[in-house]
Write an enzyme that holds these catalytic residues in place. Structure first.
Site, PDB file in Angstrom:
ATOM      1  N   TYR A  73     -23.176   4.258   4.157  1.00 44.59           N
ATOM      2  CA  TYR A  73     -22.079   3.018   4.435  1.00 44.59           C
ATOM      3  C   TYR A  73     -20.913   2.404   3.061  1.00 44.59           C
ATOM      4  O   TYR A  73     -21.396   2.816   2.169  1.00 44.59           O
ATOM      5  CB  TYR A  73     -23.120   2.010   4.542  1.00 44.59           C
ATOM      6  CG  TYR A  73     -23.842   2.492   6.613  1.00 44.59           C
ATOM      7  CD1 TYR A  73     -23.388   3.208   7.245  1.00 44.59           C
ATOM      8  CD2 TYR A  73     -25.028   3.275   5.979  1.00 44.59           C
ATOM      9  CE1 TYR A  73     -24.216   3.020   8.329  1.00 44.59           C
ATOM     10  CE2 TYR A  73     -25.698   2.848   7.541  1.00 44.59           C
ATOM     11  CZ  TYR A  73     -25.223   3.759   8.761  1.00 44.59           C
ATOM     12  OH  TYR A  73     -26.070   4.046   9.105  1.00 44.59           O
ATOM     13  N   ALA A  74     -19.802   2.047   3.327  1.00 40.65           N
ATOM     14  CA  ALA A  74     -19.306   1.014   2.839  1.00 40.65           C
ATOM     15  C   ALA A  74     -20.825   0.396   2.022  1.00 40.65           C
ATOM     16  O   ALA A  74     -20.237   0.445   0.592  1.00 40.65           O
ATOM     17  CB  ALA A  74     -18.220   0.474   3.224  1.00 40.65           C
ATOM     18  N   LYS A 117       2.583  14.674  -0.434  1.00 38.33           N
ATOM     19  CA  LYS A 117       1.658  15.900  -0.426  1.00 38.33           C
ATOM     20  C   LYS A 117       2.718  17.454  -1.579  1.00 38.33           C
ATOM     21  O   LYS A 117       1.856  18.486  -1.460  1.00 38.33           O
ATOM     22  CB  LYS A 117       2.702  16.942   1.212  1.00 38.33           C
ATOM     23  CG  LYS A 117       0.962  16.324   2.072  1.00 38.33           C
ATOM     24  CD  LYS A 117       1.637  16.695   3.223  1.00 38.33           C
ATOM     25  CE  LYS A 117       0.332  15.906   4.583  1.00 38.33           C
ATOM     26  NZ  LYS A 117       0.713  16.189   5.685  1.00 38.33           N
ATOM     27  N   ARG A 131     -16.303   3.129   3.619  1.00 29.90           N
ATOM     28  CA  ARG A 131     -16.295   4.601   4.450  1.00 29.90           C
ATOM     29  C   ARG A 131     -15.947   5.713   4.770  1.00 29.90           C
ATOM     30  O   ARG A 131     -16.082   6.878   4.371  1.00 29.90           O
ATOM     31  CB  ARG A 131     -17.658   4.679   5.175  1.00 29.90           C
ATOM     32  CG  ARG A 131     -18.377   5.339   5.811  1.00 29.90           C
ATOM     33  CD  ARG A 131     -18.660   5.185   8.115  1.00 29.90           C
ATOM     34  NE  ARG A 131     -17.125   5.456   8.503  1.00 29.90           N
ATOM     35  CZ  ARG A 131     -17.810   5.892   9.785  1.00 29.90           C
ATOM     36  NH1 ARG A 131     -18.544   5.472  10.523  1.00 29.90           N
ATOM     37  NH2 ARG A 131     -16.668   6.023  10.121  1.00 29.90           N
ATOM     38  N   GLY A 132     -14.524   5.940   5.024  1.00 31.40           N
ATOM     39  CA  GLY A 132     -13.581   6.295   5.534  1.00 31.40           C
ATOM     40  C   GLY A 132     -14.054   7.030   6.234  1.00 31.40           C
ATOM     41  O   GLY A 132     -14.995   7.801   7.199  1.00 31.40           O
ATOM     42  N   PHE A 192       0.708   5.775  -0.592  1.00 34.50           N
ATOM     43  CA  PHE A 192      -0.895   6.902  -0.044  1.00 34.50           C
ATOM     44  C   PHE A 192      -0.324   8.246  -0.551  1.00 34.50           C
ATOM     45  O   PHE A 192       1.646   7.982  -1.014  1.00 34.50           O
ATOM     46  CB  PHE A 192      -0.480   7.060   1.423  1.00 34.50           C
ATOM     47  CG  PHE A 192       0.604   7.890   1.795  1.00 34.50           C
ATOM     48  CD1 PHE A 192       1.261   9.165   2.085  1.00 34.50           C
ATOM     49  CD2 PHE A 192       1.530   6.695   2.980  1.00 34.50           C
ATOM     50  CE1 PHE A 192       2.137   9.611   2.416  1.00 34.50           C
ATOM     51  CE2 PHE A 192       2.211   7.865   3.580  1.00 34.50           C
ATOM     52  CZ  PHE A 192       3.261   8.234   3.252  1.00 34.50           C
ATOM     53  N   PRO A 193      -1.236   9.351  -1.450  1.00 39.64           N
ATOM     54  CA  PRO A 193      -0.387  10.485  -1.692  1.00 39.64           C
ATOM     55  C   PRO A 193       0.437  11.656  -1.657  1.00 39.64           C
ATOM     56  O   PRO A 193       0.068  11.418  -0.464  1.00 39.64           O
ATOM     57  CB  PRO A 193      -1.387  11.064  -2.666  1.00 39.64           C
ATOM     58  CG  PRO A 193      -2.871   9.799  -2.982  1.00 39.64           C
ATOM     59  CD  PRO A 193      -2.353   9.410  -1.050  1.00 39.64           C
ATOM     60  N   GLU A 203       0.552  -1.652   0.275  1.00 41.79           N
ATOM     61  CA  GLU A 203      -0.059   0.251   0.225  1.00 41.79           C
ATOM     62  C   GLU A 203       0.621   1.211  -0.206  1.00 41.79           C
ATOM     63  O   GLU A 203       1.489   1.135   0.466  1.00 41.79           O
ATOM     64  CB  GLU A 203      -0.980   0.174   1.183  1.00 41.79           C
ATOM     65  CG  GLU A 203      -1.829   1.690   1.433  1.00 41.79           C
ATOM     66  CD  GLU A 203      -2.843   1.283   2.528  1.00 41.79           C
ATOM     67  OE1 GLU A 203      -3.646   0.526   2.552  1.00 41.79           O
ATOM     68  OE2 GLU A 203      -2.471   1.927   3.497  1.00 41.79           O
TER      69      GLU A 203
END
Length: 611
Positions: free
Chosen positions: A130-131, A26, A111-112, A23-24, A21
């Site tokens: 909801y997801a 900054k 969902r986040g 992540f973007p 995994e």
């Protein structure tokens, strides 16, 4: 490829199976650095990667951009996270369209978390609560195109610690169309195994992928575990606490602890591990090494083709490319991205699908002028440039203007020949050794299905001066098995090829299939590559001030030298190319160009060496 199919394959074969995994970042530079790292970490052998969703604004757009980059240009099977946070239906649909167009076939529907400024999660107006609602929408809109994953929580989540209620929600998400589960990070293997039993008891049969967080430093380990309310076994604290100020010791003990966790998980019947890398390589690599899961000569990373296939929409059937872009995969993808169809089974008429312009993103020289001067120094004579290529072949530098990746292992077979050519001033832009029917499982030359044989013709691509080109041409034309194309920046082409038809320089023979010919030499595409190759050299020249020796040297080479490709069509012979070029040497190896005076031309040809 759907993740559920990868997991089924891992269960069937028992081979190591894992994913990463990211992540973007900054900053723009951080994004570029991550692309480079993702490509390097792909050599570890992950089945896929996933990219987290940055809710709102530019970060959300960046997630989509990173999926495109990973799928299309890096050829990495990618799963895109997608959350309900700050996402109305229109934004969700836009993100799904971008993923679809990128060739992405896997989504992790979440969902986040609530935005930082809010204590509780709230649905966006016109969005999904909801997801499971997001899963239903994706399945309804795209049917079976996307494999859809959802989150599982072996230790509860931030706003809900009721395990039975969370299992009810998980069942609802799977019933809505989810086909795999990725868990939150954890370090308690026994609790995870217990939780898996409860999941299965609820009638949930889809694959479960455990989320593993390697340990990089003591502080980050505690911070992430506390942030996720993750239980840390007492034994772990007893081993890590005494060395908490020693990052090297923490990583060393951490790799052992995390590897033990992985082994317990695998022993419980799990077949795939998902590593939360935090965009870092070392801690993850150390765990893989501890598990003996890193690629090796006995277990190489398997390639479908001798070049990295793009996974962009419509490109997954592509199986033929010109060899000229062998060391510039991303550039080739960029220059052919607008083609309506891609060569499959044979190379068609390249006059029809024209190569894209040279000003597209990813084609020109990367890096700032200062960065490139630091990487490649300030060459003042041909010997300096030749020595730069020698350093590249010796793996002292990772890339050159014409090579966007470190030198391939395959070059080791002909390394001494390549070093010798460069030391004599014949600059080797590209090459491949002859291969006479090795098994497709060969750790260096192998590609394609496991049962088969692969072949290669010896190939060289050189930059040579006009002083020695006539002799090279004469020697090639005196040898019946050699064909060549030679061209200057201005487009003056010479060749002894009998026709414009493609010349296959790699091929494979596999049971039940027609002969596969994935790499070719062909005139029209060589002329397209010529434009790019000379522009890269000109871009390099412009990294230096006008009238400096480096600028003058590189400009003269780009203006007057030949780009030459040579194929030995007798694939049984690997030495002929080098025998033909034996004893040839650039006559002006040490001459330094001087600025023009009184209108006289400058350059490496016919100038006096500086004193």
């Amino acid at each position: 490829m759907h993740i559920r199919d990868m997991l089924a394959d891992a269960e069937r074969t028992g081979a190591p199976s894992f994913s990463f995994e990211y992540f973007p970042p900054k900053t723009t530079q951080g994004v570029q650095n991550l692309y480079d790292r993702m490509e390097r970490m792909n050599a570890f052998g992950p089945k896929f990667i996933d990219i987290t969703w940055g809710a709102g604004g530019r970060i959300a757009e960046l997630t989509c951009e990173m999926v495109v980059q990973a799928q299309t240009y890096l050829g990495l099977e990618t799963c895109m996270h997608l959350t309900c946070t700050d996402m109305g239906e229109e934004k969700v649909n836009d993100a799904l369209r971008k993923a679809y167009k990128a060739g992405c076939t896997n989504i992790l529907a979440l969902r986040g978390d609530p935005p930082r400024e809010k204590e509780k999660w709230e649905a966006t107006e016109g969005g999904f609560r909801y997801a499971r609602d997001l899963v239903q929408h994706i399945r309804k809109s795209y049917h079976e195109h996307f494999d859809i994953g959802v989150a599982g929580y072996p230790e509860g989540c931030d706003d809900n610690k009721d395990e039975d209620l969370l299992l009810d929600h998980l069942k609802e998400k799977v019933d809505a169309g989810a086909t795999f589960i990725v868990t939150q990070m954890f370090y308690d293997a026994d609790n995870f195994v217990r939780w898996v039993g409860k999941v299965r008891a609820r009638g949930i049969t889809v694959p479960i992928i455990p989320g593993i967080m390697p340990i990089a430093t003591y502080a980050s380990f505690l911070r992430r575990a506390n942030h996720m309310n993750c239980k840390i076994p007492e034994e772990w604290m007893q081993r890590l606490e005494p060395v908490k100020s020693d990052d090297v010791a923490v990583r060393d003990i951490g790799k052992t602890l995390v590897a033990e966790l992985c082994r317990k998980i695998l022993a419980a019947g799990i077949h795939h591990l998902h590593f939360y890398t935090m965009n870092l390589a070392q801690a993850t690599r150390m765990v893989l090494e501890e598990l003996d899961w890193m690629p090796s000569p006995d277990r190489p990373v398997k390639q479908a083709l001798p070049w990295k296939r793009s996974l962009g929409l419509g490109r997954q059937v592509e199986d033929v490319r010109p060899i000229f872009w062998r060391n510039r995969n991303k550039s080739y993808v960029a220059r052919t991205q607008d083609w309506d169809e891609f060569p499959n089974g044979r190379w068609g008429d390249s006059r029809s699908p024209a190569f894209g312009e040279l000003d597209a993103y990813g084609i020109g020289l990367t890096g700032t002028n200062e960065q490139n001067r630091q990487k490649w120094g300030e060459p003042t004579c041909i010997r300096d440039i030749a020595n730069l290529f020698v350093r590249y072949l010796n793996k002292e530098i990772d890339y050159l203007p014409w090579s966007e990746a470190p030198v391939a292992e395959e070059a080791d077979v002909i390394k001494d020949h390549l070093l010798d050519l460069n030391k004599r001033g014949l600059i080797t832009v590209n090459s491949q050794p002859a291969v006479n029917g090795v098994k497709s499982t060969h750790p260096v030359h192998g590609w394609g299905p496991s049962k088969g044989y692969v072949y290669q013709k010896a190939y060289l691509e050189l930059l040579v001066s006009p002083e020695i080109f006539p002799e090279i041409k004469k020697r090639i034309e005196d040898h019946p098995d050699l064909t060549y194309h030679a061209v200057t920046k201005s487009g003056m082409l010479e060749t002894n090829a009998p026709s414009d038809a493609p010349n296959a320089v790699t091929w494979g023979v596999f049971p039940g299939k027609e002969i596969v010919q994935p790499t070719i030499v062909e005139r029209i595409s060589f002329l397209a590559w010529k434009d790019e190759a000379f522009q890269l050299g000109s871009d390099w020249a412009r990294c230096y001030e006008a009238d400096t020796p480096s600028r003058l040297l590189l400009e003269d080479i780009m203006k007057s030298w030949y780009l030459v490709n040579i194929v030995n069509n007798d694939f049984h012979e690997g030495e002929t190319l080098y025998e033909v070029l034996k004893d040839l040497q650039e006559p002006n190896l040490d001459k330094i160009p001087q600025p023009p005076t009184n209108g006289e031309p400058n350059g490496t040809n016919g100038v006096e060496a500086s004193t």
